[in-house]
Design a protein around this motif. Structure first.
Motif, mmCIF file in Angstrom:
data_model
loop_
_atom_site.group_PDB
_atom_site.id
_atom_site.type_symbol
_atom_site.label_atom_id
_atom_site.label_comp_id
_atom_site.label_asym_id
_atom_site.label_seq_id
_atom_site.Cartn_x
_atom_site.Cartn_y
_atom_site.Cartn_z
ATOM 1 N N GLU A 187 -27.082 15.883 10.009
ATOM 2 C CA GLU A 187 -27.802 16.524 11.109
ATOM 3 C C GLU A 187 -28.353 17.865 10.642
ATOM 4 N N SER A 188 -29.671 18.035 10.778
ATOM 5 C CA SER A 188 -30.290 19.291 10.389
ATOM 6 C C SER A 188 -29.971 20.369 11.408
ATOM 7 N N ILE A 189 -29.518 21.517 10.929
ATOM 8 C CA ILE A 189 -29.223 22.632 11.817
ATOM 9 C C ILE A 189 -30.306 23.705 11.734
ATOM 10 N N LEU A 190 -31.052 23.705 10.602
ATOM 11 C CA LEU A 190 -32.084 24.713 10.371
ATOM 12 C C LEU A 190 -33.188 24.075 9.541
ATOM 13 N N SER A 191 -34.433 24.194 9.990
ATOM 14 C CA SER A 191 -35.539 23.616 9.219
ATOM 15 C C SER A 191 -36.745 24.538 9.249
ATOM 16 N N LEU A 192 -37.431 24.604 8.128
ATOM 17 C CA LEU A 192 -38.637 25.405 7.988
ATOM 18 C C LEU A 192 -39.779 24.483 7.602
ATOM 19 N N SER A 193 -40.925 24.683 8.232
ATOM 20 C CA SER A 193 -42.089 23.851 7.954
ATOM 21 C C SER A 193 -43.300 24.729 7.641
ATOM 22 N N ASP A 194 -43.762 24.661 6.385
ATOM 23 C CA ASP A 194 -44.955 25.393 5.931
ATOM 24 C C ASP A 194 -44.897 26.871 6.305
ATOM 25 N N VAL A 195 -43.763 27.501 6.042
ATOM 26 C CA VAL A 195 -43.561 28.905 6.415
ATOM 27 C C VAL A 195 -44.090 29.839 5.328
ATOM 28 N N SER A 196 -44.891 30.781 5.746
ATOM 29 C CA SER A 196 -45.396 31.818 4.840
ATOM 30 C C SER A 196 -45.099 33.183 5.438
ATOM 31 N N LEU A 197 -45.000 34.182 4.556
ATOM 32 C CA LEU A 197 -44.742 35.555 4.992
ATOM 33 C C LEU A 197 -45.625 36.497 4.200
ATOM 34 N N SER B 97 -41.104 24.787 2.926
ATOM 35 C CA SER B 97 -40.603 23.712 3.781
ATOM 36 C C SER B 97 -39.255 23.261 3.243
ATOM 37 N N MET B 98 -38.251 23.300 4.096
ATOM 38 C CA MET B 98 -36.910 22.896 3.690
ATOM 39 C C MET B 98 -36.038 22.733 4.925
ATOM 40 N N SER B 99 -34.906 22.064 4.775
ATOM 41 C CA SER B 99 -33.964 21.941 5.881
ATOM 42 C C SER B 99 -32.551 22.115 5.366
ATOM 43 N N VAL B 100 -31.687 22.547 6.260
ATOM 44 C CA VAL B 100 -30.273 22.762 5.952
ATOM 45 C C VAL B 100 -29.463 21.935 6.944
ATOM 46 N N ASN B 101 -28.509 21.164 6.447
ATOM 47 C CA ASN B 101 -27.713 20.302 7.314
ATOM 48 C C ASN B 101 -26.516 21.044 7.894
ATOM 49 N N ARG B 102 -26.091 20.610 9.048
ATOM 50 C CA ARG B 102 -24.910 21.191 9.691
ATOM 51 C C ARG B 102 -23.697 21.078 8.767
ATOM 52 N N MET C 238 -34.878 33.059 8.224
ATOM 53 C CA MET C 238 -33.934 32.090 8.780
ATOM 54 C C MET C 238 -33.100 32.695 9.900
ATOM 55 N N GLY C 239 -32.836 33.981 9.804
ATOM 56 C CA GLY C 239 -32.033 34.653 10.810
ATOM 57 C C GLY C 239 -32.847 35.293 11.915
ATOM 58 N N GLY C 240 -34.160 35.095 11.899
ATOM 59 C CA GLY C 240 -34.996 35.710 12.922
ATOM 60 C C GLY C 240 -35.059 37.224 12.812
ATOM 61 N N LEU C 241 -34.738 37.747 11.637
ATOM 62 C CA LEU C 241 -34.778 39.189 11.407
ATOM 63 C C LEU C 241 -36.133 39.630 10.869
ATOM 64 N N GLY D 114 -46.440 28.957 10.084
ATOM 65 C CA GLY D 114 -45.416 27.919 9.974
ATOM 66 C C GLY D 114 -44.415 28.007 11.113
ATOM 67 N N SER D 115 -43.417 27.153 11.087
ATOM 68 C CA SER D 115 -42.414 27.124 12.153
ATOM 69 C C SER D 115 -41.007 27.073 11.578
ATOM 70 N N ILE D 116 -40.071 27.676 12.316
ATOM 71 C CA ILE D 116 -38.653 27.694 11.945
ATOM 72 C C ILE D 116 -37.858 27.202 13.146
ATOM 73 N N MET D 117 -37.146 26.099 12.956
ATOM 74 C CA MET D 117 -36.313 25.534 14.009
ATOM 75 C C MET D 117 -34.849 25.751 13.647
ATOM 76 N N ALA D 118 -34.063 26.265 14.590
ATOM 77 C CA ALA D 118 -32.632 26.474 14.388
ATOM 78 C C ALA D 118 -31.893 25.958 15.610
ATOM 79 N N LEU D 119 -30.965 25.054 15.404
ATOM 80 C CA LEU D 119 -30.195 24.470 16.501
ATOM 81 C C LEU D 119 -31.121 23.940 17.604
ATOM 82 N N GLY D 120 -32.229 23.341 17.168
ATOM 83 C CA GLY D 120 -33.155 22.735 18.115
ATOM 84 C C GLY D 120 -34.079 23.699 18.822
#
Length: 232
Positions: free
Chosen positions: A3-13, A29-34, A55-58, A64-70
């Motif tokens: 189960e993915s807990i954190l995923s990034l899609s085409d994220v640039s900074l 683009s990457m994902s981290v599993n629970r 990843m921490g919203g800091l 791009g988009s960052i999804m964490a815990l849905g």
């Protein structure tokens, strides 16, 4: 199925500096599993700490988009991000970031009090005990060694039982002995609370203790591979 807990899609900074725009991360683009432990490695300036901050919203992604815990972190304002971190994330920095006018116990209890937890000081005391500092709760940061301050920072990050634990060079300011002890504690807290651990480190030996190592170079993912520990 993991189960993915954190995923990034085409994220640039990209950030604006004195010399103009600086592109730091490119289409990540990457994902981290629970429950996974992930090590982020790469040379200085590769963007690994910036990636952890996203990843921490800091830090806010430029695209791009960052999804964490849905939940979509990139759509949240600062107040919503602060609440999300409070309820779901623990962060450990290289520089400890303890409040100098508070004792070790008060530093650990503060995020629990902010979350409205009634037994904040009892839980804080238990977390200090877990990192071997139960007898130092009434000491201020200036009265603690660097290794002890990082232990307090670990206790503070883990006390709210976060689903995601982020660590940015947690041993960077410590000698080898204290650094090894902190890593043992960090993985021990991960095991005790079942958190997903994402860690930035310059040390490949530390990174290999994780389930997977992601290498960055020039703001791009260069490699991603499971470690021997993942098969144990």
């Amino acid at each position: 199925m993991p189960e993915s807990i954190l995923s990034l899609s085409d994220v640039s900074l990209s950030l604006m500096g004195n010399a103009g725009r600086v592109d730091i991360l490119h289409d990540i683009s990457m994902s981290v599993n629970r429950g996974e432990t992930l090590g982020l490695v790469g040379p200085s300036g590769s963007g690994k700490s910036s990636l952890l901050m996203l990843m921490g919203g800091l830090e806010s992604a430029s695209s791009g988009s960052i999804m964490a815990l849905g939940q979509d972190l990139t759509s949240m304002n600062e107040d919503a991000l602060a609440r999300f971190r409070r309820d779901n994330m623990g962060v450990v920095f290289q520089s400890f970031h303890l409040i100098p006018t508070m004792t070790a116990l008060e530093n650990v209890a503060t995020p629990l009090e902010l979350a409205g937890i009634r037994d904040a000081f009892d839980r804080a005391a238990a977390e200090l005990e877990a990192v071997g500092l139960g007898h130092r709760g009434d000491h201020y940061p200036s009265q603690l060694s660097g290794g002890e301050q990082q232990r307090v920072a670990l206790a503070r990050a883990s006390a709210p039982r976060p689903a995601i634990l982020l660590a940015d060079e947690p041993t960077g300011n410590l000698d080898e002995t204290n650094g090894g002890a902190i890593m043992d504690l960090l993985f021990g807290l991960r095991d005790r609370h079942g958190a997903t651990l994402i860690m930035v480190t310059h040390s490949l030996d530390l990174a290999r203790r994780c389930d997977r190592v992601v290498g960055l170079r020039d703001g791009r993912i260069e490699s991603s591979a499971a470690t021997a520990s993942a098969a144990e």
